[in-house]
Design a protein around this motif. Structure first.
Motif, PDB file in Angstrom:
ATOM      1  N   THR A  41       0.809  -1.214   0.000  1.00 18.97           N
ATOM      2  CA  THR A  41       0.000   0.000   0.000  1.00 18.97           C
ATOM      3  C   THR A  41       0.849   1.274   0.000  1.00 18.97           C
ATOM      4  N   THR A 206      -9.399  -3.624  -7.037  1.00 19.02           N
ATOM      5  CA  THR A 206      -7.957  -3.410  -7.244  1.00 19.02           C
ATOM      6  C   THR A 206      -7.462  -4.173  -8.478  1.00 19.02           C
ATOM      7  N   CYS A 272      -5.197  -3.128   5.208  1.00 19.92           N
ATOM      8  CA  CYS A 272      -4.960  -2.835   3.787  1.00 19.92           C
ATOM      9  C   CYS A 272      -6.060  -3.534   2.975  1.00 19.92           C
ATOM     10  N   THR A 273      -6.424  -2.972   1.896  1.00 18.85           N
ATOM     11  CA  THR A 273      -7.597  -3.305   1.068  1.00 18.85           C
ATOM     12  C   THR A 273      -8.831  -2.608   1.619  1.00 18.85           C
ATOM     13  N   SER A 277      -5.725   1.834   3.111  1.00 21.04           N
ATOM     14  CA  SER A 277      -5.189   2.230   1.808  1.00 21.04           C
ATOM     15  C   SER A 277      -6.072   3.263   1.103  1.00 21.04           C
ATOM     16  N   THR A 278      -7.191   3.623   1.699  1.00 14.86           N
ATOM     17  CA  THR A 278      -8.170   4.424   0.965  1.00 14.86           C
ATOM     18  C   THR A 278      -8.517   5.747   1.644  1.00 14.86           C
ATOM     19  N   TYR A 297       1.296   9.021   1.370  1.00 17.10           N
ATOM     20  CA  TYR A 297       1.652   7.592   1.465  1.00 17.10           C
ATOM     21  C   TYR A 297       2.366   7.254   2.771  1.00 17.10           C
TER      22      TYR A 297
END
Ligand code: SF4
Ligand code: SF4
Length: 383
Positions: A41, A206, A272-273, A277-278, A297
């Motif tokens: 990520t 993704t 993450c996912t 990450s969003t 990031y």
């Protein structure tokens, strides 16, 4: 965009998306478009996107190739690392096969050492990720991002302009907003959809390469879910569980299925996912694009950061927003950083938020399903 299909069918399509994209990535290659394989990520996807490359996630989530990996790597290693290496070694992953360049970051020790061996199968480039979110860390990551841009330019013989990076930032932000728009529907009580269905959309998206279309699809799904909710279609009330910890999906997804099978409702994914990450957008107003990317990031609250305040900040926010009744942390076997952090997360969840917490350690095999089932059932019964 009109969604012709019903929601169950849409969720099913997204659940199959990774497999369905094998052909898509082959077509992309045949059309002469570059493919960049990524693992984490922390990778600023906007850079490969700015040169028109397709970005594919290479983190493997099946135990199919673990035995092959264990011939070279220690058994006592995270299944994600073993599985990813195993797919590369046996050439069984089409995404790995079609990748022109593989990019990793110096996150956890196991992963960064594994990249050294991956270089024997494919061109591998490793970004040096600072492990602290301070001023020096942001500056260092900014330089790393510029170095990565230069690597892409040299490897693919292209020029990546600042304008193209800005366009990619905008598009990625729009995608994040669309994903957030969908998962934030889980703030509703009762819930509008199952957590497992939501996860399949988040994970499946993704592996979609036409980002404009993906954004339109996500918005359409959101509209459809909202419409059905307004018509009275929602789930029965159930204990609301927030998931955190190592990345899940594939073999480790059994935990989510077991929660739902035992009468729990998974409302949100912090890992993450999911939100990790969003949640945060890249600042489109920042004049220095590399600074904007570095800040966004490096802010990610992964346990490879020390200290890791941003994980706790996001977790606390999500516990409130999603009205979580409890938190379940999924730790992949031998994932030391997340495992050590469970001590702090447990204190944070139980003492500062006053709700129950449980950590489960698992891998991609089915060997522990019975034991997990017993523990999850007992935990949910207590709520
Ligand atoms: S958990 Fe950490 S190391 Fe793993 S993919 Fe997420 S950010 Fe990267
Ligand atoms: S799950 Fe943990 S050990 Fe495995 S790759 Fe991610 S951070 Fe590393």
């Amino acid at each position: 965009m009109e969604l012709i299909k019903d929601l169950p069918e849409v969720f099913e399509d997204f659940a199959e998306q990774r497999k369905n994209s094998f052909l898509a990535v082959k077509k992309i290659k045949e059309a002469g478009k570059p493919v960049v394989g990524v693992f984490c990520t922390y990778l600023p996807q906007e850079l490969p996107a700015a040169m028109g490359a397709a970005v594919v996630g290479l983190c493997s989530t099946s135990d199919e190739t673990v035995a092959d990996a264990e011939k070279d790597l220690p058994r006592n290693l995270c299944p994600l690392i073993k599985s990813s290496y195993g797919f590369a070694k046996t050439d069984k992953c089409p995404f790995f096969y079609f990748s022109d360049l593989i990019v990793g970051e110096t996150t956890c020790d196991g992963k960064k050492k594994m990249y050294e061996y991956l270089g024997e199968f494919k061109p591998v480039y490793v970004m040096q990720l600072p492990n602290t979110q301070n001023e020096d860390g942001y500056e260092m990551y900014r330089k790393e991002i510029i170095r990565f841009k230069e690597k892409l330019e040299e490897h693919f013989q292209v020029e990546i302009t600042e304008e193209s990076i800005r366009e990619a930032i905008h598009q990625k932000n729009e995608e994040r907003k669309a994903l957030k728009g969908l998962y934030q529907l889980m703030r509703l009580d009762p819930l509008p959809m199952k957590g497992s269905d939501l996860f399949h959309v988040l994970y499946g998206s993704t592996f979609k390469f036409d980002k404009e279309q993906t954004i339109a699809e996500l918005k359409a799904i959101k509209q459809k879910v909202e419409k059905e909710y307004a018509e009275g279609k929602y789930l029965e009330k159930a204990p609301r569980i927030l998931i955190t910890g190592s990345p899940i999906g594939g073999g480790a997804f059994k935990v989510v299925n077991l929660i739902e099978e035992n009468g729990g409702a998974v409302v949100a994914f912090e890992n993450c996912t999911g939100a990790k990450s969003t949640e945060e957008l890249v600042d489109e107003e920042e004049p220095d694009v590399y600074k904007a990317l570095a800040e966004r990031y490096l802010n990610i609250g992964c346990s490879c950061m020390s200290p890791n305040p941003n994980r706790f900040e996001l977790l606390g926010k999500m516990i409130e927003e999603y009205k979580a009744d409890a938190v379940i942390e999924v730790v992949l076997t031998a994932c030391h950083t997340y495992n050590v952090e469970t001590f702090g997360v447990k204190r944070f969840v139980t003492e500062q938020h006053g709700i129950p917490y449980m950590a489960v350690e698992t891998d991609y095999s089915n060997g522990d399903v019975g034991q997990l089932n017993t523990r999850i059932a007992a935990f949910l019964e207590m709520l």
